[in-house]
Structure formats: C-alpha cells, structure tokens
Motif scaffolding. Structure first.
Motif, PDB file in Angstrom:
ATOM      1  N   PRO A 579       0.821  -1.214   0.000  1.00  0.00           N
ATOM      2  CA  PRO A 579       0.000   0.000   0.000  1.00  0.00           C
ATOM      3  C   PRO A 579       0.851   1.259   0.000  1.00  0.00           C
ATOM      4  CG  PRO A 579       0.065  -0.970   2.186  1.00  0.00           C
ATOM      5  CD  PRO A 579       0.758  -1.944   1.269  1.00  0.00           C
ATOM      6  N   ASN A 580       0.291   2.328  -0.537  1.00  0.00           N
ATOM      7  CA  ASN A 580       1.009   3.609  -0.514  1.00  0.00           C
ATOM      8  C   ASN A 580       0.403   4.565   0.502  1.00  0.00           C
ATOM      9  OD1 ASN A 580      -1.379   4.280  -1.702  1.00  0.00           O
ATOM     10  ND2 ASN A 580      -0.510   4.842  -3.704  1.00  0.00           N
ATOM     11  N   THR A 581      -0.314   3.987   1.479  1.00  0.00           N
ATOM     12  CA  THR A 581      -0.946   4.799   2.511  1.00  0.00           C
ATOM     13  C   THR A 581       0.031   5.140   3.629  1.00  0.00           C
ATOM     14  OG1 THR A 581      -1.694   2.769   3.586  1.00  0.00           O
ATOM     15  CG2 THR A 581      -3.223   3.837   2.069  1.00  0.00           C
ATOM     16  N   ARG A 582      -0.300   6.199   4.387  1.00  0.00           N
ATOM     17  CA  ARG A 582       0.453   6.563   5.585  1.00  0.00           C
ATOM     18  C   ARG A 582      -0.545   6.632   6.735  1.00  0.00           C
ATOM     19  NH1 ARG A 582       2.813  11.739   5.167  1.00  0.00           N
ATOM     20  NH2 ARG A 582       4.619  11.124   6.397  1.00  0.00           N
ATOM     21  N   THR A 583      -0.228   5.956   7.843  1.00  0.00           N
ATOM     22  CA  THR A 583      -1.188   5.780   8.929  1.00  0.00           C
ATOM     23  C   THR A 583      -0.525   6.094  10.255  1.00  0.00           C
ATOM     24  OG1 THR A 583      -2.218   3.974   7.682  1.00  0.00           O
ATOM     25  CG2 THR A 583      -2.793   4.143  10.005  1.00  0.00           C
ATOM     26  N   VAL A 584      -1.289   6.713  11.150  1.00  0.00           N
ATOM     27  CA  VAL A 584      -0.852   6.866  12.529  1.00  0.00           C
ATOM     28  C   VAL A 584      -1.871   6.166  13.413  1.00  0.00           C
ATOM     29  CG1 VAL A 584      -1.981   9.141  12.781  1.00  0.00           C
ATOM     30  CG2 VAL A 584      -0.174   8.437  14.376  1.00  0.00           C
ATOM     31  N   ILE A 585      -1.370   5.286  14.275  1.00  0.00           N
ATOM     32  CA  ILE A 585      -2.216   4.490  15.153  1.00  0.00           C
ATOM     33  C   ILE A 585      -1.956   4.923  16.590  1.00  0.00           C
ATOM     34  CG2 ILE A 585      -2.741   2.143  15.953  1.00  0.00           C
ATOM     35  CD1 ILE A 585      -1.453   1.237  13.210  1.00  0.00           C
ATOM     36  N   HIS A 586      -3.000   5.378  17.246  1.00  0.00           N
ATOM     37  CA  HIS A 586      -2.874   5.726  18.673  1.00  0.00           C
ATOM     38  C   HIS A 586      -3.270   4.481  19.463  1.00  0.00           C
ATOM     39  CE1 HIS A 586      -4.590   8.001  22.384  1.00  0.00           C
ATOM     40  NE2 HIS A 586      -3.421   7.430  22.643  1.00  0.00           N
ATOM     41  N   ALA A 587      -2.279   3.800  20.064  1.00  0.00           N
ATOM     42  CA  ALA A 587      -2.511   2.571  20.812  1.00  0.00           C
ATOM     43  C   ALA A 587      -2.547   2.871  22.294  1.00  0.00           C
ATOM     44  CB  ALA A 587      -1.407   1.553  20.514  1.00  0.00           C
ATOM     45  N   GLY A 588      -3.632   2.426  22.957  1.00  0.00           N
ATOM     46  CA  GLY A 588      -3.689   2.578  24.408  1.00  0.00           C
ATOM     47  C   GLY A 588      -2.618   1.752  25.098  1.00  0.00           C
ATOM     48  N   ARG A 589      -2.407   0.544  24.570  1.00  0.00           N
ATOM     49  CA  ARG A 589      -1.328  -0.316  25.038  1.00  0.00           C
ATOM     50  C   ARG A 589      -0.663  -0.926  23.823  1.00  0.00           C
ATOM     51  NH1 ARG A 589      -5.165  -1.465  28.848  1.00  0.00           N
ATOM     52  NH2 ARG A 589      -6.035  -3.028  27.423  1.00  0.00           N
ATOM     53  N   LEU A 590       0.633  -1.162  23.939  1.00  0.00           N
ATOM     54  CA  LEU A 590       1.391  -1.855  22.890  1.00  0.00           C
ATOM     55  C   LEU A 590       2.219  -2.950  23.542  1.00  0.00           C
ATOM     56  CD1 LEU A 590       2.665  -2.334  20.093  1.00  0.00           C
ATOM     57  CD2 LEU A 590       4.315  -0.517  20.655  1.00  0.00           C
ATOM     58  N   TRP A 591       1.871  -4.216  23.257  1.00  0.00           N
ATOM     59  CA  TRP A 591       2.768  -5.314  23.606  1.00  0.00           C
ATOM     60  C   TRP A 591       3.576  -5.599  22.347  1.00  0.00           C
ATOM     61  CZ3 TRP A 591       3.450 -10.437  21.853  1.00  0.00           C
ATOM     62  CH2 TRP A 591       4.418 -11.131  22.579  1.00  0.00           C
ATOM     63  N   ASP A 592       4.862  -5.299  22.402  1.00  0.00           N
ATOM     64  CA  ASP A 592       5.653  -5.257  21.171  1.00  0.00           C
ATOM     65  C   ASP A 592       6.218  -6.607  20.751  1.00  0.00           C
ATOM     66  OD1 ASP A 592       7.792  -5.675  22.921  1.00  0.00           O
ATOM     67  OD2 ASP A 592       8.590  -3.637  22.722  1.00  0.00           O
ATOM     68  N   GLY A 593       6.047  -7.653  21.564  1.00  0.00           N
ATOM     69  CA  GLY A 593       6.541  -8.973  21.194  1.00  0.00           C
ATOM     70  C   GLY A 593       7.932  -9.276  21.706  1.00  0.00           C
ATOM     71  N   ARG A 594       8.635  -8.255  22.148  1.00  0.00           N
ATOM     72  CA  ARG A 594      10.004  -8.464  22.605  1.00  0.00           C
ATOM     73  C   ARG A 594      10.140  -8.272  24.126  1.00  0.00           C
ATOM     74  NH1 ARG A 594      14.484  -9.207  19.701  1.00  0.00           N
ATOM     75  NH2 ARG A 594      13.546  -8.543  17.724  1.00  0.00           N
ATOM     76  N   ASN A 595       9.299  -7.461  24.693  1.00  0.00           N
ATOM     77  CA  ASN A 595       9.362  -7.178  26.124  1.00  0.00           C
ATOM     78  C   ASN A 595       8.119  -7.706  26.819  1.00  0.00           C
ATOM     79  OD1 ASN A 595      11.848  -5.351  26.200  1.00  0.00           O
ATOM     80  ND2 ASN A 595      10.577  -4.341  24.649  1.00  0.00           N
ATOM     81  N   ALA A 596       8.286  -8.173  28.038  1.00  0.00           N
ATOM     82  CA  ALA A 596       7.167  -8.761  28.757  1.00  0.00           C
ATOM     83  C   ALA A 596       6.091  -7.735  29.077  1.00  0.00           C
ATOM     84  CB  ALA A 596       7.668  -9.421  30.047  1.00  0.00           C
ATOM     85  N   GLU A 597       6.487  -6.519  29.445  1.00  0.00           N
ATOM     86  CA  GLU A 597       5.520  -5.503  29.845  1.00  0.00           C
ATOM     87  C   GLU A 597       5.116  -4.644  28.648  1.00  0.00           C
ATOM     88  OE1 GLU A 597       3.965  -5.042  32.757  1.00  0.00           O
ATOM     89  OE2 GLU A 597       4.922  -6.951  33.342  1.00  0.00           O
ATOM     90  N   PRO A 598       3.837  -4.357  28.524  1.00  0.00           N
ATOM     91  CA  PRO A 598       3.411  -3.484  27.422  1.00  0.00           C
ATOM     92  C   PRO A 598       3.744  -2.028  27.691  1.00  0.00           C
ATOM     93  CG  PRO A 598       1.528  -4.114  28.776  1.00  0.00           C
ATOM     94  CD  PRO A 598       2.708  -4.869  29.314  1.00  0.00           C
ATOM     95  N   ARG A 599       3.864  -1.264  26.629  1.00  0.00           N
ATOM     96  CA  ARG A 599       3.972   0.186  26.726  1.00  0.00           C
ATOM     97  C   ARG A 599       2.566   0.765  26.655  1.00  0.00           C
ATOM     98  NH1 ARG A 599       8.236   1.152  21.926  1.00  0.00           N
ATOM     99  NH2 ARG A 599       7.891   3.367  22.443  1.00  0.00           N
ATOM    100  N   THR A 600       2.404   1.953  27.130  1.00  0.00           N
ATOM    101  CA  THR A 600       1.079   2.574  27.119  1.00  0.00           C
ATOM    102  C   THR A 600       1.129   3.903  26.384  1.00  0.00           C
ATOM    103  OG1 THR A 600       1.490   3.632  29.267  1.00  0.00           O
ATOM    104  CG2 THR A 600       0.419   1.486  29.296  1.00  0.00           C
ATOM    105  N   ASP A 601      -0.019   4.199  25.770  1.00  0.00           N
ATOM    106  CA  ASP A 601      -0.269   5.500  25.152  1.00  0.00           C
ATOM    107  C   ASP A 601       0.830   5.874  24.156  1.00  0.00           C
ATOM    108  OD1 ASP A 601      -2.152   7.516  24.931  1.00  0.00           O
ATOM    109  OD2 ASP A 601      -1.015   8.865  26.236  1.00  0.00           O
TER     110      ASP A 601
END
Length: 995
Positions: A579-601
């Motif tokens: 796709p040639n789209t550009r997107t911004v995602i506002h995530a309340g929580r992000l579990w990134d797959g590498r760290n046990a604890e999620p990031r927020t906001d």
C-alpha cells in the motif's frame, strides 16, 4: 541406490547407502563443532541382554547402545541410519536381530553384538516386524503383512526360507518362542495365544482383559509368561503363571517391548525412563543406571532471503489445475485467484474477475464449455461457462461444497465431489444428482471413460494411491495398481485421466507422467509406460496423442509416443502488494513482542507496509495526510503466526472464507507443513499480489514420504532418481520449507536436509533423532504419528517424556510445534467461542458441527473424537512444554489446522499453555517473535518495532496478562492494510463485531 538394489545386495548396499548419504549431508554443514548431550533417562527404550556375557544392549531414540550388565557408561554401536527396533540377542549371543527401516520398509536384519556387519533376512514391499529368535538360533519368528493380514512367519537364518505360521483373518503380532521350540505365543487383540508348530492347534495363554496387552516373553523354564499390560492407570509389567496374572514391580510406564529374562526369576526391561530388573516372584526391583551420549551435528547455513518490498514483476509459477482443450489449442488454469484462458502461443486472459475462490476448471468434450467451482454465492458451487459468449450458469446450490467437476463425453452430465468426499453425477439440464460413490479418503478428481460408462479416480488402498474404476450402470467398483506396488503421485490433480480414444489412462507416478493401456472398462491390458523423465504433474489430454503437464512451474506439451517435451510459455506476472498509505495508530497499550511488559499510550506511524516510528502519543501530532486510527481503548500486538497448518487440505471446500477467518482471529502469517504444491504456490502468489485476502503464507509442497502413503498431499518417493526430481521441485518452485514424513528413510532425510540447507531452506519432520544429529531444523508435534502408528513414538510414552527428549531437544536447538489437540478442552471455559460471529459466519456448516462436538466433549456432554483431549491431557502436554522451556528449548504455536479447528485452535493452544504453567509472555512469543525467528524473518516480522512490516492485531483487554483477551479482536493490519472484523465478514453475510 534404494529399495530394489538393497533387495538385491542386502547388507552390502546398506553400508554403501549410509556412507554416501552421510557424505552428502556433511557437505552442507558449516564449521560448527558437534554438540554432545549425555542423558541418564530414556523414553520408550528397549532392552536386550546377551546370554553369552550379560552385556546389555538398548535402543534409545533409534540408536543402539551397549554397556556392562551392571550399568554405567554406554557406548553407541551400529550405524546412524540403521533405524533399529525391537532388539533381541541370538541364543549364542553372537548376533542381534532387529526390525529395521533402513530401505524404506520394515525388514528383519541382524548385526553382530558390536552393531556391525548388518545382514538382511527379509525383503520385499512388505512390513516385517517384531523379531524373536528360536531357542536353537536357526530361525527368527516375526509378524508380516505379506499376505494382506498380519500373521506370524518364520525365516531360516541361513537360507532365508520363509514359512507362514498363522493364517487367521485376525492380527497376530509380537511372537515369542516357547523354550522347547515347539510353539510360538503371540498377541491377538487383547489376549495372548499360542500355536503348536506341529499341529497348528491354537490355545489361549492369557485370556482377554480390558486394556492393552503387548510384548509377551516366555521365561527360560516355560513356567511363566511376562508381558506389558495397560489400562487407565498406566502400563505395568505382568506375569502369567498357572492361570493367574499378577503385576510385577511398581512402575506405571513400562515400555511396550518384551521384558527379557535374565534367569527363570529375573526380568530386565525399560520403564519410567529407567532400565529396571525385577524378580518375578517377590517383585523386588532394582535400577541399572546408564549414561548415554549423543553427538549432534547442527548445520550453520545462510537462510533464504525474503524481499517483502520489491515491486519487480515476478513470473507466475503457481499454475493450478491446468486443462488442455480437446482441440489442443487452448489451456484453462487457475492463477492469481482467478481462472485464465490461454491460447497455445498466446497471452492468457481472465475468465473470472472477482475476489472469490475458483477451482477445478474442466472442458466439455466439444470444447464449448468450461465447468468450475466457485464460492461467489457463499459456498463452493458448480458453474458452467460458455466459452464463446462468456455467459455462465450456476448448476448446484446445496449448503455444502461441490468441487472437481468433470464432463461426460456427451456433455450432458457432470461428475463431481462434495465435502464428505462422495462422488456424484449431475444432469446439467434437470439438476438431478445421483450418488456414485460413498465417502472415500480424499480421492482424486474423477475422469470419464470415452463411452461414458465408467469413472476412474485415485483412491487410497493399502497405503498406496491406486486407481478405482466405478461402473455407473451397476454401481460396482474395482481397484487396479498403476504398477506393481506403485502409487499415483498424489490424490489430487495427478490423474488418472482417460485418453479421448479410451486406450490409455495417464497419471503421474514416481513424479513423472505414465500411460497405462486399458480396455473399455479401464482394465489394464499391459504394463504402464513412462512418458516423461522430468518432474511432472497434472497431466491433461488434448487429442489422443498429446499430453499437457506441469514441470516445476512451467506448462509443457509432449507426444505420448516418444515425444520431445516443449514449453508452453505463460506470459503472466505479478508484483507484490504494497500500500502507498500513511497511517498513525494511537494505541492505548502496545505489547511489542520483545518485552514482557506493554507500553502505554503510544503512536505507531506506518508508511506503506512498514512501521516508520513508534513514539509517545501526541494529541497535537500533525496528520500530514496520514490516516488516523484511534486504538486508544485497545491493545496492539504483533500479528500472530500459526506454525503448523495444512492450508490446502480443505481449501477448495472453504474457499475465500479461510483467509478471512484467519485474519479475523489476528493470524497474519501461516506456515504450511504439507500441501499440494501447485495449489500452495498459487495461494502464496495470490496473497503476495493482493489478489486474495488472507495471511502471508510460507509454503511447502507435498510431504516427502516413503513407498507407502496415507495423506493425499504426501508424495511417495521410491528411488534416488525420483529424490532428485523432488529436490528440483524444491529449488525451482522456491519452497520455504521441506517436510519429510513418517516412512521417509532417515538417510534420505539427512540428504534432503543437506541439499535444502544449501538453498537456505529448513527441514522438519515428526522425528527427534537421528534427524537432530544430521541438521533437521524442527520437529512437528510434542508427540505425533510415526511409522509405528499413532500408538508409539520414541519421544513420548504413556506418562509423557523423559530427560532424554528434554535435553536432546533443548541442547540440540530443535524447536517443537505445539499442536495441542487437547486444548479443545479449553472450550469448557468459554463455550461462547462456538457462537462467535466469526465462527458462525466463516465456518462451513460441517466445520461448525465439528467445533460444537468438541465443546460437548469438553463439557462431558457428548462423545470425544479421536483427536480430542481432556483437561488432564492438556495439563500433561503443557507440562512437557514447561520442561522444554525451563531447559532452554523452544516451543512454537501451531495447530495442525484444519485437522484442528481453523483459527480458533491457535487461541485454544495459547490459552491451554497459559492455564497450565506457561507465562503469558512465553505463550505470546511462541506465536510471534519466536515463530518469526524460526521462519528466518525476524528482521521483518514477529514484533512491533521500527522498520518491521506492519502486521498488527488490535484487541480488547491486555493479552500480556490474560491470553484469552487476544481473541477479542477488533481490527487487524497485515502488510500495512487495515481491516475491521466486520469488513472481513461482510462478503459472507457477517458484519457483527465479536463479543
């Protein structure tokens, strides 16, 4: 050199093959030093004792070891690929008889006491099992299926003369000689019988009782018979004496091999990971300690590189189901999720232009019509297209699926198959259907005889792909072999196909095209004749002299009589979807797959198909033309990976639903462990091109199998020459994985692994060892079916696994896939899963019924199927996983779908792991980062990090603390393209968000 040569030269050929195969595998290895693993427990080990000096020989993980009678350090003996089973010493202690699979069939072989000088005693395309020496050492009794049923036979050790001992229609197995040599006892069902060799009289030694009876063994004085008895509480050592049966010892996991008598009172056997000696009278038991060391050569090689961003045109090789027109001037085929019509020498044009799933195009004999199947009306139905006008007619509309249409010679009738693998005929004008054949085991497409009286199709008979001939008038059937002990290559598009003049049936066998001369009803009138010498699939007739076929992604034409093949160019290419789209995602929580604890906001900025940046959320962030996605109330995770699917086992029945279902459950990547190669390749190209909705797909072709074959997508390999053809297919069709299956010989497995690694391609199988010692990358299932059947595996016993499996897998670096069928018991914790809108919309009625049956089983309200499991089984399975993880091993989430419930089963696997001892972090990583690492794409997938592909899941709750929240999905992004669950369900009448 392979089966025929081994039969001719016996043990001499064995040594040659081992030497050549070992050298071939070694060529691919890097300079990594061998890994040594020492174990003191064994899973399903078998024990033999020399009557000469008391030396103990035991089979551990398919390697023979020798040690003193008192125990201690064991020495490996015999060749790596001897593949021994059921070892037993000769009465003089000079030789050991084994059941060996080295030439692709189970045969009785002997080796000297030091594991050398192999000698083959039985030969042929039969399985010869469970050797037992006669007291005088002149004969060996064994079980064989050479007369169609498993009977007891004997072989003369000197002359090789065979004699059949039992002739009943029942199965007589696991023989043991009486000490006087006058009778042989054996297992029949759940009893032990004995046959008098002079009179043939049969008597019962151990009467029938509930549970397992296995591995009988007479005491030296003939007073006692020891055997293994199994039930709900485990497997125990039992002794029958004077009409009474009693348990000996306290072990509850006695391995199902004959206990060997050290004297009239003492027995030695394997149980609960140990070698034990018990007194038959008192039951007193002692342990014989051992230490066995394995040397593992793990390959270091450069993995295949993936370019997920290239926009360069790619030549289409995924050509599925090609059919030559009767006049030989045009070809119809499936590619890039549509049907295409191509004049020979011209450019292909689309016959269909939609996102739905078309399959199985077939010409009418007059060349004016093409029948095919499509799910454009909701389920796979049959359509008839007028070639000239392009007008089409839907001719079936049942709730299930109808596929594999084939025209009768007069153009009035279609033969087809349904989802239950039944075969029907359809009167096109009236719509009336007639059932021709009941359910078969995944048969091939039917073909009409030119006189319209007979259908020919490939079916599974005695573990070979044979040709069934169905007489339409009488309803009678018969099967014929394509060649003695031969198999049609696959039960799919590989024939048989009747020639227009009725003189031949064409099919692929040994991965080349053959023609079998036949009479009007299909009965052979001579032997089959080979037409091609290159890897060849999907034959199709034009006139009676010309065949079209597929060769490694190319269409080829050849004359049946000594023709020289020529290419039929297919001018068709695709570019990767990006796709040639550009997107911004506002995530309340992000579990990134590498760290046990999620990031927020956080804000995740996506440019095209990749993650550009991840930053703290800024309410005032400039949009800069970006699409804004408000996921402030959701958790974003990496897309999920199912590491064990057979994506095309039922794809023609479920069609476009399959990819949408997987995405709706957050599965953005799948890895095939065995599929029809051209359908798999067409799927990968369609998904890469954005022509089909679904996860990115890492494909393999048919599982490489031995001369006996079960699954329709396994390919029997019978010679070294054919093995070369299979490897050419791996190279030229750009496999992502090679899977070798149950009856594929281990020396070939090592050879395939070495050659695949030179291409950067990993290999996998159902076996831990010796593949682990020769570079095989991965093992499927914690405990899966093997060449010994579902009831036995070297890496799992009744009570689970022991430290040999844990240490070998973890220290050897061999990941396992989970495939927790027992996780179906988790449905009892969340019964509403079966009524989730995604399930109700995208499951076929048959699939929903199967899932509902699993729920009833889990709740104790209905019967359990063969693959269903209990909470206790799930707890035990996850216990194995936790031990592997604790030892430093790797376990990857996989399901075996659609044998287990598609998409839902991945979440059940993860829930079972989390419920019974695996941390949520470990469970989630098994379906994300660790799977991407095993696929060789950790730089692109598996975690949410800058620069990686934008494969994202948007879910309610916090899966890092509650894995069950992971299935509560609202949106999914694959390769930068965002879809809501409602959008994925909409083409099939859905649209209601999951609960």
């Amino acid at each position: 050199m392979r089966t025929a040569d081994l039969r001719r030269f016996g043990g001499v050929a064995l040594v040659c093959v081992l030497a050549v195969s070992s050298a071939t595998a070694a060529e691919a290895r890097g300079h990594r030093p061998p890994t040594t693993v020492t174990v003191s427990e064994g899973t399903n080990l078998a024990v033999a004792v020399s009557p000469r000096d008391g030396t103990i020989v035991f089979d551990l993980q398919g390697q023979l070891f020798s040690m003193p009678r008192s125990g201690g350090t064991a020495t490996p003996i015999g060749e790596d690929f001897l593949d021994p089973f059921w070892p037993v010493f000769s009465p003089d202690g000079s030789r050991i008889a084994i059941q060996s699979f080295v030439d692709g069939m189970f045969h009785i072989r002997t080796v000297t006491a030091d594991g050398r000088n192999p000698r083959t005693l039985t030969r042929g395309e039969y399985d010869d099992l469970y050797p037992a020496w006669s007291p005088d050492g002149e004969r060996i009794a064994f079980t064989s299926d050479r007369e169609g049923t498993e009977d007891v036979w004997t072989v003369d050790v000197r002359s090789g003369a065979l004699k059949r001992i039992t002739t009943a229609a029942t199965r007589e197995a696991q023989p043991t000689w009486a000490p006087d040599g006058r009778s042989i006892a054996y297992v029949q069902g759940n009893t032990v019988e004995s046959v008098d060799l002079a009179t043939g009289a049969v008597r019962t030694v151990v009467p029938a009782s509930p549970g397992l009876i296995a591995a009988p063994s007479w005491s030296p004085d003939g007073r006692r018979l020891a055997f293994v008895r199994g039930g709900q509480g485990g497997r125990a050592l039992a002794v029958a004496e004077g009409g009474a049966v009693r348990q000996v010892g306290t072990y509850n996991d006695v391995f199902a091999f004959p206990p060997r008598w050290l004297s009239a009172d003492e027995l030695i056997y394997g149980a609960n990971g140990r070698i034990a000696v018990s007194h038959a009278g008192s039951g007193d038991t002692r342990v014989v300690p051992f230490k066995a060391t394995f040397s593992l050569q793990r390959d270091r090689y450069h993995r295949k590189e993936y370019d997920f961003d290239s926009r360069r045109p790619q030549r289409v090789r995924g050509i599925a189901g090609p059919a030559l027109s009767p006049d030989g001037r045009s070809v119809v085929f499936k590619a890039l999720n549509d049907l295409w019509l191509m004049p020979i020498g011209g450019k292909p044009t689309k016959l269909t232009r939609d996102p739905f799933y078309e399959v199985d195009p077939a010409w009418s004999r007059d060349g004016t019509k093409i029948a095919y199947a499509s799910d454009k009306a909701g389920t796979e139905d049959l359509y008839v297209l007028d070639v000239a006008s392009r007008r089409e007619q839907r001719v079936t509309s049942s709730p299930g699926a109808e596929v594999a249409p084939t025209w009768s010679p007069d153009g009035r009738t279609l033969a087809f198959q349904d989802q239950a693998y039944q075969t029907f005929t359809l009167d096109v004008a009236s719509g009336a259907t007639t059932r021709v054949l009941g359910p078969q085991n995944a048969p091939g497409r039917p073909s009409w005889s030119p006189d319209g009286r007979t259908l020919a199709l490939t079916v599974s008979v005695s573990e070979r792909n044979q040709i069934m001939l169905a007489d339409l008038a009488s309803g009678t059937t018969k099967t014929v072999e394509p060649a003695p002990f031969g198999s049609v290559s696959t039960r799919g598009d590989d024939g048989p196909i009747w020639s227009p003049d009725g003189r031949f049936l064409a099919f692929s066998m040994d991965s080349t095209i053959w023609v079998l001369p036949v009479g009007p009803g299909g009965n052979p009138t001579g032997p089959a004749r080979q037409v091609t010498r290159e890897a060849s699939d999907a034959p199709s007739w034009g006139d009676a002299k010309t065949l079209l076929y597929l060769h490694n992604g190319k269409l080829r034409l050849t004359a049946v009589d000594n023709g020289k093949p020529r290419d039929v160019p297919v001018d068709l290419a695709y570019t990767r979807d990006r796709p040639n789209t550009r997107t911004v995602i506002h995530a309340g929580r992000l579990w990134d797959g590498r760290n046990a604890e999620p990031r927020t906001d956080v804000d995740i900025l996506v440019d095209g198909n990749r993650i550009e940046r991840i930053e703290p959320h800024r309410p005032d962030r400039p949009r800069d033309g970006r699409r804004f996605v408000d996921a402030s109330g959701l958790t974003v995770t990496p897309g999920l990976v199912d590491m064990h699917v057979h994506q095309h086992l039922r794809s023609k029945f479920v069609g476009d639903r399959q990819g949408r279902l997987l995405l709706s459950y957050g599965i953005t990547t799948t890895r095939s462990t065995g599929d029809p190669v051209y359908r798999a390749l067409e799927d990968r190209e369609s998904l890469d091109a954005g022509a089909r909705t679904g996860p990115r797909f890492f494909m393999t072709g048919e599982m490489l199998e031995g001369s006996r074959v079960g699954w329709e997508f396994a390919r029997p390999v019978r010679s070294e020459q054919q093995l070369g053809l299979e490897l050419s297919r791996v190279r030229e069709l750009d496999y992502d994985l090679v899977k070798t299956y149950e009856r594929f010989p281990f020396d070939w497995q090592a050879e395939v692994t070495g050659r695949a690694h030179r291409l950067g391609i990993p290999t996998t199988s159902h076996y831990l060892y010796p593949g682990l010692a020769h570079g095989v990358d991965m093992k499927e299932h914690l405990a899966g079916p093997s060449k010994w059947g579902f009831g036995f595996a070297r890496d799992a016993s009744w009570a689970g696994v022991y430290e040999d499996v844990i240490q070998l897998a973890s220290r050897g670096g061999m990941p396992f896939s989970t495939t927790l069928f027992s996780a179906g018991s988790m449905l009892a914790d969340d019964p509403a899963m079966v009524d989730d809108p995604r399930v109700r919309t995208l499951y076929t009625p048959q699939e929903w019924q199967a899932l509902y049956a699993k729920l009833l089983c889990a709740q104790g309200r209905g019967p359990c199927g063969f693959l269903d499991g209990t909470p206790e089984q799930a707890r035990r399975d996850v216990g194995t996983i936790t031990r592997l993880l604790a030892a430093g091993g790797t376990v990857l989430a996989g399901t075996d779908a659609p044998l287990d419930s598609m998409a839902v089963s991945l979440h059940l696997n993860l829930r079972a792991m989390a419920k019974y001892g695996v941390t949520p972090f470990q469970a989630l990583q098994s379906a994300t980062l660790l799977s991407a690492r095993q696929l060789g794409v950790e730089d692109d997938l598996g975690s949410v990090e800058e620069g990686k592909l934008a494969d994202l899941v948007f879910t309610e709750g916090d899966p890092s603390r509650d894995v069950a929240a992971l299935s509560d999905i609202r949106q999914v992004m694959k390769n930068g393209r965002l879809s809501t669950v409602e959008e994925l369900l909409a083409p099939f009448g859905g649209g209601t968000a999951p609960r």
